[in-house]
Design an enzyme around this catalytic site. Structure first.
Site: not given
Length: 358
Positions: A55, A57, A59
């Site tokens: 995704n 970010c 994570e």
């Protein structure tokens, strides 16, 4: 395969590409780097296929295909809620249990914008439990972010979160059955995230839990993911995620005006010593939120360091410490005042060699 089929316009030396990545990061902070081998060899979804993307970010590390679009349901835990005179691990366990049950319900209750999302989420049921306010916990307890004590507490907190989430998911599986693709996953063979890292935790009876997981399964393929928490941490008055503070005093600009945000734990500590004076506040403002040039005790200066006064190696090492209990990944920021190719290269290669997924 793409190279063998000649599916390219031209070839360039890998160092040239690496230099371009570093130069772009100096200018913009992006692109974010993910380490594909680590993400795949340390994933409980490796029986589904190769994970090729993440995704925004970085994570959430989940399997997608042309027929399945990975979905992740996230929530972060306010760690300062578990702090009294010491850190309350039992309270953390009960919070994680509640969060795991609630996120698991969302998988069934939510609506899906495209059928590919439903095709992925229903059989795999991944969730992502993260944290906010880890730096606050250290400052409330008077712990230096770079100390051995911080490393130990960091590891214990994340082992507790992983333990409680797995235990709850196993209990849900007892009741409702395991997620559809459980069979063939590392967890079905007694391999949990720390096993994939080659680590041996000792805080809980992991052997018993593994036996129960092999017998009853898990309701969720993935459970832990440390997201940035930018908005929710601001709303709850916590530091973001597991990040150190960037400043002890700053101005936040919103539509309704400008607000001065002060580190409340620093202010409280100074007030107890009758040190919270206009002179001190002016000094902190003058030095961009740092207290290193004040007359405060050295111990306080260590506890209330900003991220600019910390070693990036320490931040990476803390991430490596909690990584064996994070079955997805963690959105880690690194702060470099004067970046160049050499600094970025040594930083990235150190993180990669430590086995991080990003």
């Amino acid at each position: 395969e793409a190279e063998q089929k000649g599916m390219y316009l031209k070839q360039i030396p890998s160092r040239q590409l690496w230099n371009q990545i570093c130069d772009t990061q100096v200018e913009t902070g992006t692109p974010y780097m993910c380490y594909k081998n680590a993400a795949n060899t340390k994933s409980n979804q490796q029986n589904l296929g190769t994970i090729r993307s993440s995704n925004l970010c970085v994570e959430v590390m989940e399997y997608s295909s042309p027929k399945e679009t990975a979905v992740c349901t996230l929530a972060s835990i306010c760690l300062p809620e578990c702090v009294g005179k010491v850190f309350d691990f039992k309270k953390l366990e009960s919070i994680v249990e509640l969060v795991t049950k609630n996120l698991n319900k969302v998988v069934d209750k939510t609506t899906y914008p495209v059928k590919e999302a439903m095709a992925s989420n229903n059989p795999n049921r991944p969730v992502g439990i993260g944290v906010q306010g880890l730096a606050d916990v250290f400052q409330i307890l008077g712990i230096d972010y770079e100390s051995t004590e911080a490393k130990t507490l960091n590891n214990d907190i994340f082992e507790t979160i992983y333990w409680s989430a797995l235990k709850t998911s196993m209990e849900l599986s007892k009741k409702d059955g395991p997620y559809a693709n459980f069979s063939g996953s590392p967890a079905s063979d007694g391999q949990l995230q720390f096993d994939l890292w080659g680590k041996t935790p000792n805080r809980y009876d992991w052997d018993l839990l593994k036996k129960e997981i092999k017998q009853h399964g898990l309701r969720n393929s993935l459970l832990i993911a440390c997201m940035p928490t930018a908005s929710t941490a601001q709303i709850n008055g916590n530091t973001e995620s597991f990040e150190p503070r960037t400043s002890n005093l700053y101005v936040r600009r919103v539509l309704s005006g400008e607000f001065v945000i002060v580190n409340k734990y620093l202010e409280n500590a100074c007030r107890k010593m009758n040190q919270w004076t206009p002179t001190l506040i002016d000094n902190i403002m003058k030095h961009k939120g740092s207290i290193q040039n004040t007359d405060l005790p050295k111990e306080m200066k260590n506890i209330f360091k900003t991220v600019w006064e910390m070693s990036n190696k320490t931040l990476i090492d803390l991430s490596v410490g909690r990584a064996p209990y994070i079955c997805q990944s963690q959105s880690l920021n690194l702060y470099v005042p004067s970046p160049n190719r050499n600094i970025l290269s040594s930083m990235h290669f150190y993180a990669w060699k430590q086995g991080l997924k990003t």
